[in-house]
Design a protein around this motif. Sequence first.
Motif, PDB file in Angstrom:
ATOM      1  N   ARG A  91       0.829  -1.202   0.000  1.00 57.17           N
ATOM      2  CA  ARG A  91       0.000   0.000   0.000  1.00 57.17           C
ATOM      3  C   ARG A  91       0.867   1.257   0.000  1.00 57.17           C
ATOM      4  NH1 ARG A  91      -2.883  -0.781   4.453  1.00 57.17           N
ATOM      5  NH2 ARG A  91      -4.422  -2.029   3.326  1.00 57.17           N
ATOM      6  N   LYS A  92       1.957   1.225   0.774  1.00 54.47           N
ATOM      7  CA  LYS A  92       2.871   2.372   0.817  1.00 54.47           C
ATOM      8  C   LYS A  92       3.470   2.635  -0.562  1.00 54.47           C
ATOM      9  CE  LYS A  92       4.295   1.553   5.613  1.00 54.47           C
ATOM     10  NZ  LYS A  92       5.440   1.111   6.470  1.00 54.47           N
ATOM     11  N   VAL A  93       3.895   1.570  -1.250  1.00 53.65           N
ATOM     12  CA  VAL A  93       4.496   1.738  -2.577  1.00 53.65           C
ATOM     13  C   VAL A  93       3.477   2.315  -3.552  1.00 53.65           C
ATOM     14  CG1 VAL A  93       5.581   0.555  -4.524  1.00 53.65           C
ATOM     15  CG2 VAL A  93       6.131  -0.149  -2.195  1.00 53.65           C
ATOM     16  N   ALA A  94       2.239   1.812  -3.498  1.00 52.18           N
ATOM     17  CA  ALA A  94       1.193   2.307  -4.395  1.00 52.18           C
ATOM     18  C   ALA A  94       0.907   3.787  -4.143  1.00 52.18           C
ATOM     19  CB  ALA A  94      -0.074   1.487  -4.220  1.00 52.18           C
ATOM     20  N   MET A  95       0.890   4.181  -2.873  1.00 48.67           N
ATOM     21  CA  MET A  95       0.615   5.580  -2.531  1.00 48.67           C
ATOM     22  C   MET A  95       1.774   6.481  -2.950  1.00 48.67           C
ATOM     23  SD  MET A  95      -1.194   5.198   1.223  1.00 48.67           S
ATOM     24  CE  MET A  95      -1.305   6.982   1.424  1.00 48.67           C
ATOM     25  N   GLU A  96       3.002   5.992  -2.791  1.00 49.89           N
ATOM     26  CA  GLU A  96       4.172   6.814  -3.101  1.00 49.89           C
ATOM     27  C   GLU A  96       4.412   6.944  -4.604  1.00 49.89           C
ATOM     28  OE1 GLU A  96       7.335   4.980  -0.987  1.00 49.89           O
ATOM     29  OE2 GLU A  96       6.541   5.494   0.997  1.00 49.89           O
ATOM     30  N   THR A  97       4.117   5.890  -5.353  1.00 55.11           N
ATOM     31  CA  THR A  97       4.389   5.887  -6.792  1.00 55.11           C
ATOM     32  C   THR A  97       3.160   6.220  -7.625  1.00 55.11           C
ATOM     33  OG1 THR A  97       3.901   3.522  -7.063  1.00 55.11           O
ATOM     34  CG2 THR A  97       6.165   4.128  -6.463  1.00 55.11           C
ATOM     35  N   GLY A  98       1.981   5.961  -7.073  1.00 55.73           N
ATOM     36  CA  GLY A  98       0.752   6.128  -7.840  1.00 55.73           C
ATOM     37  C   GLY A  98       0.467   4.975  -8.778  1.00 55.73           C
ATOM     38  N   GLU A  99       1.325   3.953  -8.751  1.00 54.05           N
ATOM     39  CA  GLU A  99       1.204   2.840  -9.690  1.00 54.05           C
ATOM     40  C   GLU A  99       0.466   1.644  -9.078  1.00 54.05           C
ATOM     41  OE1 GLU A  99       1.956   3.647 -12.546  1.00 54.05           O
ATOM     42  OE2 GLU A  99       3.812   4.801 -12.648  1.00 54.05           O
ATOM     43  N   LEU A 100       0.189   0.665  -9.921  1.00 54.29           N
ATOM     44  CA  LEU A 100      -0.415  -0.601  -9.505  1.00 54.29           C
ATOM     45  C   LEU A 100       0.693  -1.519  -8.995  1.00 54.29           C
ATOM     46  CD1 LEU A 100      -2.997  -2.427  -9.486  1.00 54.29           C
ATOM     47  CD2 LEU A 100      -2.326  -3.167 -11.791  1.00 54.29           C
ATOM     48  N   VAL A 101       0.518  -2.061  -7.787  1.00 50.86           N
ATOM     49  CA  VAL A 101       1.550  -2.888  -7.163  1.00 50.86           C
ATOM     50  C   VAL A 101       0.953  -4.247  -6.820  1.00 50.86           C
ATOM     51  CG1 VAL A 101       3.289  -3.014  -5.347  1.00 50.86           C
ATOM     52  CG2 VAL A 101       2.499  -0.786  -6.159  1.00 50.86           C
ATOM     53  N   ASN A 102       1.660  -5.305  -7.197  1.00 55.09           N
ATOM     54  CA  ASN A 102       1.172  -6.665  -6.996  1.00 55.09           C
ATOM     55  C   ASN A 102       2.113  -7.493  -6.133  1.00 55.09           C
ATOM     56  OD1 ASN A 102      -1.069  -6.317  -8.684  1.00 55.09           O
ATOM     57  ND2 ASN A 102       0.044  -6.989 -10.504  1.00 55.09           N
ATOM     58  N   LEU A 103       1.515  -8.396  -5.361  1.00 54.65           N
ATOM     59  CA  LEU A 103       2.241  -9.473  -4.702  1.00 54.65           C
ATOM     60  C   LEU A 103       1.910 -10.741  -5.456  1.00 54.65           C
ATOM     61  CD1 LEU A 103       3.883 -10.673  -2.288  1.00 54.65           C
ATOM     62  CD2 LEU A 103       1.690 -10.921  -1.097  1.00 54.65           C
ATOM     63  N   ASN A 104       2.944 -11.450  -5.909  1.00 55.10           N
ATOM     64  CA  ASN A 104       2.755 -12.624  -6.762  1.00 55.10           C
ATOM     65  C   ASN A 104       3.438 -13.848  -6.167  1.00 55.10           C
ATOM     66  OD1 ASN A 104       1.887 -10.902  -9.322  1.00 55.10           O
ATOM     67  ND2 ASN A 104       3.754 -10.010  -8.518  1.00 55.10           N
ATOM     68  N   SER A 111       2.053 -17.716 -12.619  1.00 56.41           N
ATOM     69  CA  SER A 111       2.192 -16.577 -11.724  1.00 56.41           C
ATOM     70  C   SER A 111       0.796 -16.211 -11.235  1.00 56.41           C
ATOM     71  CB  SER A 111       2.823 -15.387 -12.464  1.00 56.41           C
ATOM     72  OG  SER A 111       2.845 -14.242 -11.644  1.00 56.41           O
ATOM     73  N   ILE A 112       0.613 -16.179  -9.913  1.00 58.19           N
ATOM     74  CA  ILE A 112      -0.688 -15.904  -9.315  1.00 58.19           C
ATOM     75  C   ILE A 112      -0.621 -14.589  -8.542  1.00 58.19           C
ATOM     76  CG2 ILE A 112      -2.553 -16.784  -7.860  1.00 58.19           C
ATOM     77  CD1 ILE A 112      -1.879 -18.700 -10.112  1.00 58.19           C
ATOM     78  N   ILE A 113      -1.557 -13.680  -8.797  1.00 60.33           N
ATOM     79  CA  ILE A 113      -1.654 -12.452  -8.005  1.00 60.33           C
ATOM     80  C   ILE A 113      -2.330 -12.784  -6.679  1.00 60.33           C
ATOM     81  CG2 ILE A 113      -2.639 -10.145  -7.831  1.00 60.33           C
ATOM     82  CD1 ILE A 113      -2.557  -9.978 -10.877  1.00 60.33           C
ATOM     83  N   VAL A 114      -1.616 -12.578  -5.577  1.00 57.55           N
ATOM     84  CA  VAL A 114      -2.183 -12.802  -4.257  1.00 57.55           C
ATOM     85  C   VAL A 114      -2.869 -11.537  -3.749  1.00 57.55           C
ATOM     86  CG1 VAL A 114      -1.648 -13.349  -1.839  1.00 57.55           C
ATOM     87  CG2 VAL A 114      -0.492 -14.575  -3.684  1.00 57.55           C
ATOM     88  N   HIS A 115      -2.263 -10.392  -4.061  1.00 54.12           N
ATOM     89  CA  HIS A 115      -2.830  -9.119  -3.597  1.00 54.12           C
ATOM     90  C   HIS A 115      -2.358  -8.016  -4.522  1.00 54.12           C
ATOM     91  CE1 HIS A 115      -4.453  -6.138  -0.910  1.00 54.12           C
ATOM     92  NE2 HIS A 115      -3.284  -5.546  -0.793  1.00 54.12           N
ATOM     93  N   GLN A 116      -3.169  -6.972  -4.650  1.00 53.32           N
ATOM     94  CA  GLN A 116      -2.736  -5.806  -5.415  1.00 53.32           C
ATOM     95  C   GLN A 116      -3.258  -4.532  -4.758  1.00 53.32           C
ATOM     96  OE1 GLN A 116      -4.197  -6.396  -9.437  1.00 53.32           O
ATOM     97  NE2 GLN A 116      -6.165  -5.467  -8.969  1.00 53.32           N
ATOM     98  N   GLU A 117      -2.479  -3.473  -4.899  1.00 53.92           N
ATOM     99  CA  GLU A 117      -2.836  -2.160  -4.390  1.00 53.92           C
ATOM    100  C   GLU A 117      -2.772  -1.173  -5.553  1.00 53.92           C
ATOM    101  OE1 GLU A 117      -3.799  -1.123  -1.430  1.00 53.92           O
ATOM    102  OE2 GLU A 117      -3.437  -2.915  -0.185  1.00 53.92           O
ATOM    103  N   GLU A 118      -3.753  -0.284  -5.622  1.00 53.94           N
ATOM    104  CA  GLU A 118      -3.827   0.684  -6.714  1.00 53.94           C
ATOM    105  C   GLU A 118      -3.414   2.064  -6.244  1.00 53.94           C
ATOM    106  OE1 GLU A 118      -7.676   0.674  -8.446  1.00 53.94           O
ATOM    107  OE2 GLU A 118      -7.611  -1.452  -9.014  1.00 53.94           O
ATOM    108  N   GLY A 119      -2.610   2.737  -7.060  1.00 55.68           N
ATOM    109  CA  GLY A 119      -2.260   4.119  -6.817  1.00 55.68           C
ATOM    110  C   GLY A 119      -3.170   5.042  -7.599  1.00 55.68           C
TER     111      GLY A 119
END
Length: 252
Positions: A91-104, A111-119
Amino acid sequence: MSQGRPPLRTIQRTFAVLDVLWTVDGAGPTEVAEQMDLPKSTVYEYLRALASTGYVVQADGKYRISYKFLSMGGRMRQRNRLFQIAKPELRKVAMETGELVNLNIEERSKSIIVHQEEGDQSLNLGTYPGMETPLHSHAAGKVLLAHLPEDVLERILDGHLEQVTDETITDPATLRTELDQIRDQGYAVDWDQQVPGMGVVSVPILIDGRLFGSIGVVCPTGRLEDTSYQNDLVRKIRETANTITVNYKYGN
């Protein structure tokens, strides 16, 4: 059970019925029977049995997959220690970059997306937790692929490598060279290989030398082609992976 014994056909058919219901977004016994080339009476018994479990619901003569699968997936994720620790960091990375961040993670050679955060400037790609993609088709998957055991890697490279876009690397020798480079530099970057116009930068999550997953930042190709921006993202997610590793090892 003997490893040489074939799987139970009833189990395979059960999941085939679920696949049809998912593909057509709900159907009656006749349509499912036609899709599976089975007698309607046989399909009806499968649908009735699935409805009795709650994993399929029936309304207006149609059967559809229920949200019980969502409940199961949610509970699985909540039990995952990596997810629990990584979620606030992503969540911190998404807020700081504004980008979509995934845990895979890697599972079943995907490759499976376990979680993603949107910026606030995330690409809207229709991705979601649980989505699976070929490991070789984007940086977050290639980071996983680069750290798999050699026998597993060989099996994947010897299999069919899907040509997802014109830029997807499907030649095993070329891909292996890239994987060697990823191991050496500790991160992966590519673009247009899974979706045209989409770039990905990724680092592995390694705890005591064991692969747990990867962090991927997804952004437009044009932004990722900027070397300075690319380097900033690599630095940021390396720090994030390090924080996750420490918290996983020593946190409560």
